[in-house]
Design a protein around this motif. Structure first.
Motif, PDB file in Angstrom:
ATOM      1  N   ASP A   1     -33.734  -3.327  13.998  1.00  0.00           N
ATOM      2  CA  ASP A   1     -32.392  -3.853  13.356  1.00  0.00           C
ATOM      3  C   ASP A   1     -31.132  -2.681  12.834  1.00  0.00           C
ATOM      4  O   ASP A   1     -30.138  -3.444  12.757  1.00  0.00           O
ATOM      5  CB  ASP A   1     -32.398  -4.620  12.232  1.00  0.00           C
ATOM      6  N   VAL A   2     -31.957  -1.576  13.061  1.00  0.00           N
ATOM      7  CA  VAL A   2     -30.742  -0.451  11.971  1.00  0.00           C
ATOM      8  C   VAL A   2     -29.986  -0.858  13.463  1.00  0.00           C
ATOM      9  O   VAL A   2     -28.761   0.262  13.640  1.00  0.00           O
ATOM     10  CB  VAL A   2     -31.645   0.818  12.162  1.00  0.00           C
ATOM     11  N   TYR A   3     -30.321  -0.526  15.131  1.00  0.00           N
ATOM     12  CA  TYR A   3     -29.291  -0.279  15.803  1.00  0.00           C
ATOM     13  C   TYR A   3     -28.225  -0.568  15.872  1.00  0.00           C
ATOM     14  O   TYR A   3     -26.816  -0.181  16.115  1.00  0.00           O
ATOM     15  CB  TYR A   3     -29.932  -0.060  17.024  1.00  0.00           C
ATOM     16  N   GLU A   4     -28.845  -2.130  15.908  1.00  0.00           N
ATOM     17  CA  GLU A   4     -27.095  -3.274  16.103  1.00  0.00           C
ATOM     18  C   GLU A   4     -25.954  -2.761  14.224  1.00  0.00           C
ATOM     19  O   GLU A   4     -25.053  -2.951  14.914  1.00  0.00           O
ATOM     20  CB  GLU A   4     -27.855  -4.572  15.537  1.00  0.00           C
ATOM     21  N   ARG A   5     -26.541  -2.596  13.424  1.00  0.00           N
ATOM     22  CA  ARG A   5     -25.743  -2.634  12.160  1.00  0.00           C
ATOM     23  C   ARG A   5     -25.568  -1.488  12.454  1.00  0.00           C
ATOM     24  O   ARG A   5     -24.163  -1.344  12.321  1.00  0.00           O
ATOM     25  CB  ARG A   5     -26.737  -2.349  11.211  1.00  0.00           C
ATOM     26  N   VAL A   6     -25.812   0.093  12.914  1.00  0.00           N
ATOM     27  CA  VAL A   6     -25.126   1.345  13.459  1.00  0.00           C
ATOM     28  C   VAL A   6     -23.729   1.073  14.294  1.00  0.00           C
ATOM     29  O   VAL A   6     -23.113   1.999  14.524  1.00  0.00           O
ATOM     30  CB  VAL A   6     -25.750   2.762  13.851  1.00  0.00           C
TER      31      VAL A   6
ATOM     32  N   ALA B   1     -41.404  -1.933   0.051  1.00  0.00           N
ATOM     33  CA  ALA B   1     -40.090  -0.954  -0.698  1.00  0.00           C
ATOM     34  C   ALA B   1     -39.163  -0.048   0.810  1.00  0.00           C
ATOM     35  O   ALA B   1     -39.183  -1.403   1.556  1.00  0.00           O
ATOM     36  CB  ALA B   1     -41.734   1.040  -0.582  1.00  0.00           C
ATOM     37  N   SER B   2     -39.199   0.396   0.030  1.00  0.00           N
ATOM     38  CA  SER B   2     -37.018   0.065   1.192  1.00  0.00           C
ATOM     39  C   SER B   2     -36.555   1.899   0.945  1.00  0.00           C
ATOM     40  O   SER B   2     -36.829   2.586   0.262  1.00  0.00           O
ATOM     41  CB  SER B   2     -35.934  -0.472   0.943  1.00  0.00           C
ATOM     42  N   VAL B   3     -35.697   2.355   1.654  1.00  0.00           N
ATOM     43  CA  VAL B   3     -34.922   3.850   1.976  1.00  0.00           C
ATOM     44  C   VAL B   3     -33.960   3.606   1.920  1.00  0.00           C
ATOM     45  O   VAL B   3     -33.848   2.926   3.580  1.00  0.00           O
ATOM     46  CB  VAL B   3     -35.944   4.890   2.465  1.00  0.00           C
ATOM     47  N   SER B   4     -32.399   4.262   1.963  1.00  0.00           N
ATOM     48  CA  SER B   4     -31.206   3.984   2.608  1.00  0.00           C
ATOM     49  C   SER B   4     -31.605   4.963   3.657  1.00  0.00           C
ATOM     50  O   SER B   4     -31.853   6.411   3.971  1.00  0.00           O
ATOM     51  CB  SER B   4     -30.881   5.055   1.389  1.00  0.00           C
ATOM     52  N   LEU B   5     -30.553   4.783   4.717  1.00  0.00           N
ATOM     53  CA  LEU B   5     -30.198   5.656   5.703  1.00  0.00           C
ATOM     54  C   LEU B   5     -29.554   6.714   5.690  1.00  0.00           C
ATOM     55  O   LEU B   5     -29.796   8.024   5.949  1.00  0.00           O
ATOM     56  CB  LEU B   5     -29.297   5.087   6.286  1.00  0.00           C
TER      57      LEU B   5
ATOM     58  N   LEU C   1     -29.030   8.283  17.612  1.00  0.00           N
ATOM     59  CA  LEU C   1     -29.006   7.608  16.097  1.00  0.00           C
ATOM     60  C   LEU C   1     -30.076   7.108  15.593  1.00  0.00           C
ATOM     61  O   LEU C   1     -30.618   7.307  14.173  1.00  0.00           O
ATOM     62  CB  LEU C   1     -27.258   7.487  14.959  1.00  0.00           C
ATOM     63  N   HIS C   2     -29.914   6.032  16.350  1.00  0.00           N
ATOM     64  CA  HIS C   2     -31.574   4.710  16.430  1.00  0.00           C
ATOM     65  C   HIS C   2     -32.829   5.561  16.378  1.00  0.00           C
ATOM     66  O   HIS C   2     -33.713   5.819  15.748  1.00  0.00           O
ATOM     67  CB  HIS C   2     -31.552   3.654  17.093  1.00  0.00           C
ATOM     68  N   HIS C   3     -32.787   6.520  17.177  1.00  0.00           N
ATOM     69  CA  HIS C   3     -33.815   7.450  17.472  1.00  0.00           C
ATOM     70  C   HIS C   3     -33.935   8.491  16.433  1.00  0.00           C
ATOM     71  O   HIS C   3     -35.121   8.294  16.161  1.00  0.00           O
ATOM     72  CB  HIS C   3     -34.375   8.305  18.660  1.00  0.00           C
ATOM     73  N   ALA C   4     -32.953   9.105  16.059  1.00  0.00           N
ATOM     74  CA  ALA C   4     -32.922   9.728  14.616  1.00  0.00           C
ATOM     75  C   ALA C   4     -33.710   9.818  12.620  1.00  0.00           C
ATOM     76  O   ALA C   4     -34.947   9.633  13.177  1.00  0.00           O
ATOM     77  CB  ALA C   4     -31.545  10.405  14.196  1.00  0.00           C
ATOM     78  N   VAL C   5     -33.163   7.990  13.162  1.00  0.00           N
ATOM     79  CA  VAL C   5     -33.384   6.939  11.840  1.00  0.00           C
ATOM     80  C   VAL C   5     -35.197   6.979  12.393  1.00  0.00           C
ATOM     81  O   VAL C   5     -36.188   7.509  11.020  1.00  0.00           O
ATOM     82  CB  VAL C   5     -33.035   5.768  11.842  1.00  0.00           C
ATOM     83  N   LEU C   6     -35.755   6.806  13.767  1.00  0.00           N
ATOM     84  CA  LEU C   6     -36.905   6.407  13.534  1.00  0.00           C
ATOM     85  C   LEU C   6     -38.193   7.332  13.496  1.00  0.00           C
ATOM     86  O   LEU C   6     -39.464   7.665  13.286  1.00  0.00           O
ATOM     87  CB  LEU C   6     -37.475   5.628  15.301  1.00  0.00           C
ATOM     88  N   ALA C   7     -37.773   8.381  14.032  1.00  0.00           N
ATOM     89  CA  ALA C   7     -37.891   9.490  13.105  1.00  0.00           C
ATOM     90  C   ALA C   7     -38.100  10.206  12.724  1.00  0.00           C
ATOM     91  O   ALA C   7     -39.261  11.206  12.422  1.00  0.00           O
ATOM     92  CB  ALA C   7     -37.740  10.519  14.829  1.00  0.00           C
ATOM     93  N   ASN C   8     -37.300   9.872  11.816  1.00  0.00           N
ATOM     94  CA  ASN C   8     -37.745  10.204  10.411  1.00  0.00           C
ATOM     95  C   ASN C   8     -37.825   9.218   9.438  1.00  0.00           C
ATOM     96  O   ASN C   8     -37.409   9.802   8.466  1.00  0.00           O
ATOM     97  CB  ASN C   8     -36.211  11.190   9.687  1.00  0.00           C
ATOM     98  N   LEU C   9     -38.288   8.441   9.225  1.00  0.00           N
ATOM     99  CA  LEU C   9     -39.224   7.436   8.391  1.00  0.00           C
ATOM    100  C   LEU C   9     -40.416   7.762   7.764  1.00  0.00           C
ATOM    101  O   LEU C   9     -40.772   8.422   8.064  1.00  0.00           O
ATOM    102  CB  LEU C   9     -38.762   5.880   8.712  1.00  0.00           C
TER     103      LEU C   9
END
Length: 95
Positions: A7-12, A40-44, A62-70
């Motif tokens: 769901d991060v993609y839609e938000r960004v 748990a959760s982690v901030s963008l 941006l979404h790909h970068a987020v997914l790659a760095n979780l």
């Protein structure tokens, strides 16, 4: 409430204009939390701090970068592979 990684993609996409610098993205959505399977959760902001990217051409980048760095807590079952051999099935003799 933390977002699921998908769901991060839609938000960004809704919150940022692209191309965007990392600092601009952090200002706009850095406080958004991404949920993990373990609760748990982690901030963008902390996820984006792990990437070397300083700008993003699109929401998809941006979404790909987020997914790659979780972290591992977002991966699911570690070392799970549903395409590997099945020892129980492979040990049965065929007649």
């Amino acid at each position: 409430m933390p977002l699921e990684p998908a769901d991060v993609y839609e938000r960004v996409a809704e919150s940022c204009h692209f191309p965007a610098e990392r600092a601009t993205v952090v200002e706009a959505v850095g406080d958004v939390e991404v949920a993990a399977d373990d609760g748990a959760s982690v901030s963008l902001e902390s996820v984006l701090a792990r990437t070397d990217e300083s700008s993003f051409a699109s929401a998809r980048d941006l979404h790909h970068a987020v997914l790659a760095n979780l972290g591992e807590e977002h991966v699911g079952r570690i070392d799970y592979d549903d395409r590997s051999s099945n020892p129980a099935r492979d040990s049965q003799e065929s007649f």
